[in-house]
Design a protein around this motif. Structure first.
Motif, PDB file in Angstrom:
ATOM      1  N   GLY A   1      -9.032  56.734   2.651  1.00 40.86           N
ATOM      2  CA  GLY A   1      -8.724  55.830   1.540  1.00 40.86           C
ATOM      3  C   GLY A   1      -8.853  56.505   0.194  1.00 40.86           C
ATOM      4  N   GLU A   2      -8.510  55.740  -0.848  1.00 36.47           N
ATOM      5  CA  GLU A   2      -8.497  56.236  -2.215  1.00 36.47           C
ATOM      6  C   GLU A   2      -9.896  56.612  -2.693  1.00 36.47           C
ATOM      7  OE1 GLU A   2      -5.696  56.335  -4.538  1.00 36.47           O
ATOM      8  OE2 GLU A   2      -4.770  56.369  -2.549  1.00 36.47           O
ATOM      9  N   GLU A   3      -9.940  57.556  -3.623  1.00 37.88           N
ATOM     10  CA  GLU A   3     -11.225  57.950  -4.183  1.00 37.88           C
ATOM     11  C   GLU A   3     -11.861  56.761  -4.901  1.00 37.88           C
ATOM     12  OE1 GLU A   3     -10.924  61.839  -6.029  1.00 37.88           O
ATOM     13  OE2 GLU A   3     -12.923  61.487  -6.867  1.00 37.88           O
ATOM     14  N   GLY A   4     -13.146  56.576  -4.702  1.00 35.88           N
ATOM     15  CA  GLY A   4     -13.835  55.449  -5.315  1.00 35.88           C
ATOM     16  C   GLY A   4     -13.896  54.248  -4.386  1.00 35.88           C
ATOM     17  N   ALA A   5     -12.933  54.169  -3.449  1.00 35.75           N
ATOM     18  CA  ALA A   5     -12.938  53.047  -2.506  1.00 35.75           C
ATOM     19  C   ALA A   5     -12.801  53.560  -1.076  1.00 35.75           C
ATOM     20  CB  ALA A   5     -11.805  52.090  -2.841  1.00 35.75           C
ATOM     21  N   GLU A   6     -13.534  54.661  -0.779  1.00 39.05           N
ATOM     22  CA  GLU A   6     -13.400  55.266   0.537  1.00 39.05           C
ATOM     23  C   GLU A   6     -14.051  54.406   1.612  1.00 39.05           C
ATOM     24  OE1 GLU A   6     -15.008  56.971  -1.964  1.00 39.05           O
ATOM     25  OE2 GLU A   6     -14.147  58.990  -2.153  1.00 39.05           O
ATOM     26  N   ARG A   7     -13.488  54.536   2.795  1.00 37.06           N
ATOM     27  CA  ARG A   7     -14.093  53.904   3.961  1.00 37.06           C
ATOM     28  C   ARG A   7     -14.649  55.013   4.835  1.00 37.06           C
ATOM     29  NH1 ARG A   7     -12.305  50.707   8.101  1.00 37.06           N
ATOM     30  NH2 ARG A   7     -10.708  52.243   8.508  1.00 37.06           N
ATOM     31  N   ILE A   8     -15.832  54.782   5.411  1.00 32.04           N
ATOM     32  CA  ILE A   8     -16.398  55.808   6.273  1.00 32.04           C
ATOM     33  C   ILE A   8     -15.822  55.686   7.680  1.00 32.04           C
ATOM     34  CG2 ILE A   8     -18.537  56.600   7.358  1.00 32.04           C
ATOM     35  CD1 ILE A   8     -19.927  55.820   4.728  1.00 32.04           C
ATOM     36  N   GLU A   9     -15.213  56.751   8.140  1.00 40.42           N
ATOM     37  CA  GLU A   9     -14.580  56.722   9.461  1.00 40.42           C
ATOM     38  C   GLU A   9     -15.536  57.175  10.563  1.00 40.42           C
ATOM     39  OE1 GLU A   9     -11.607  55.631  10.234  1.00 40.42           O
ATOM     40  OE2 GLU A   9     -11.053  55.146   8.170  1.00 40.42           O
ATOM     41  N   GLY A  10     -16.455  58.030  10.205  1.00 42.94           N
ATOM     42  CA  GLY A  10     -17.393  58.536  11.210  1.00 42.94           C
ATOM     43  C   GLY A  10     -18.040  59.818  10.744  1.00 42.94           C
ATOM     44  N   VAL A  11     -18.696  60.480  11.673  1.00 47.49           N
ATOM     45  CA  VAL A  11     -19.387  61.719  11.339  1.00 47.49           C
ATOM     46  C   VAL A  11     -18.899  62.803  12.290  1.00 47.49           C
ATOM     47  CG1 VAL A  11     -21.673  62.572  10.692  1.00 47.49           C
ATOM     48  CG2 VAL A  11     -21.386  60.181  11.253  1.00 47.49           C
TER      49      VAL A  11
END
Ligand code: ZN
Length: 396
Positions: free
Chosen positions: A346-356
């Motif tokens: 996602g966009e910078e500032g509104a990222e979603r964490i997908e995993g590690v």
């Protein structure tokens, strides 16, 4: 790597020394000393001359490496740093050299600078000899010969020596195929290594007076053989990872997850019996942290149960993060010290964490790709048609 110590930096290039280098420095100092004693100096002045000589020798090696590094920077190749070890050093390039002519220039300038140094030391030796400055003349003279030897030895045509890289640039330029050039130059490196070892063995057997020289040749030959082999492996790994994004790595090798409120005892059991050395910790379906084997191993036995995993885990905001679309080869540096990476989208500032992703996952993916080869996804699969490197999901 704990094997290396950083001693300074110049023009953004870090200079490090490998631990083994200290022994080599002593050895070089000692051989300079015995050389000066051999030509007639008293023991004490010879020590001073040897210290100065050894310092200038390592300065020469540094100049050789800096020549590579600065030329690389000049051609837009990112330089990680210089590490001194054995008799030479390595200049680590953080990004790829993209054209054969760049590889040629970046490589050739090293031996060239050694030969220029040889000439400079030679001139100093000549003029100080004429001026009656024997000590200066003897130290400079020795350094002149050593730099000449260094320049010429490095021109031997086998990778990873500079001569081998020059050969590689030429083969690359003629065939247009970098992989073929890498393998060819590494193979000539192996032939060269075998030749050095053979000469060393012969010297040891038939020229007892030159036995030490024979042993050195064998050591250098063995080192070269090892380096040529790892050159081939390195290239294969690079090929296996080429074009692979962090997001795809996450799809290919997902960590086992555990909810944040699970008891630590469950995590301990999971890590004890399972193949993994790390677990992703989730809350409401979102990744909130990662629990590493080493974390738990460091906890005393009695603390390994009775608390939720969230108390021990590394929270995601303590980890470096990278966009899922980034190429894995670019993210490698962040992972170099063994840290996991948080994958976002996602966009910078509104990222979603997908995993590690952890270095261990990367390792598994590399190994599987090397063993099975990269498969082209069948046309009916969900893989993007413009990305032949994308594996079907069944790969797990
Ligand atoms: Zn070099």
């Amino acid at each position: 790597m704990g094997q290396r110590i950083t001693i300074g930096s110049l023009s953004g290039i870090e200079v490090r020394i490998h631990r083994s280098w200290v022994i080599i420095a002593l050895l070089v100092g000692w051989s300079f000393w015995s050389r000066f004693v051999f030509v007639g100096y008293a023991s004490t002045p010879a020590v001073l001359m040897a210290v100065v000589g050894a310092a200038l020798f390592f300065l020469s090696v540094l100049i050789h490496e800096f020549a590579h590094a600065l030329e690389a920077q000049h051609r837009g190749v990112e330089v990680g740093g210089i590490t001194l070890f054995l008799f030479g050093g390595v200049t680590e390039m953080a990004s790829d050299i993209r054209r054969p002519r760049d590889e040629f220039a970046v490589t050739a300038i090293g031996p060239f600078s050694s030969i220029v140094l040889a000439a400079i030391f030679g001139l100093i030796a000549f003029y100080s000899g004429q001026a009656g400055l024997e000590v200066v003349a003897d130290v400079a003279g020795l350094l002149g010969w050593i730099n000449l030897a260094l320049g010429l030895f490095n021109l031997l045509p086998g990778a990873p020596l500079d001569g081998g890289r020059i050969l590689r640039a030429l083969v690359w330029s003629v065939t247009g195929d970098r992989g073929r050039a890498v393998r060819f130059a590494a193979r000539t490196g192996q032939v060269l290594a075998a030749a050095l070892v053979s000469v060393g063995v012969l010297q040891l057997l038939f020229l007892p007076a030159a036995a030490i020289g024979g042993i050195w040749l064998m050591v250098i030959g063995a080192f070269l053989a090892f380096a040529a082999q790892s050159e081939i492996a390195q290239h294969a790994i690079g090929e296996a990872l080429r074009g692979l994004t962090v997001g795809e790595l996450l799809l290919r090798d997902e960590l086992t997850t555990l909810p944040a409120d699970a008891d630590l005892a469950i995590a301990v059991e999971q890590l004890r019996v399972g193949p993994e050395r790390s677990l992703a910790i989730t809350r409401d379906g979102r990744t909130v942290g990662v629990l590493l084997f080493d974390h738990i191993a460091r906890l005393p036995e009695e603390r390994r149960a009775g608390t939720p995993v969230s108390e021990v885990m590394l929270p995601v905001d303590a980890l470096p993060s990278v966009d899922g679309g980034a190429e894995i080869t670019d993210a490698l540096r962040e992972m170099a010290d063994g840290r996991p990476l948080v994958v976002t989208s996602g966009e910078e500032g509104a990222e979603r964490i997908e995993g590690v992703v952890t270095p261990e996952q990367l390792d598994r993916v590399v190994r599987r790709t090397l063993q099975l080869g990269e498969q082209r996804a069948p046309a009916t699969s969900s893989a993007r048609p413009d990305d032949p490197g994308h594996l079907p999901q069944a790969d797990r």
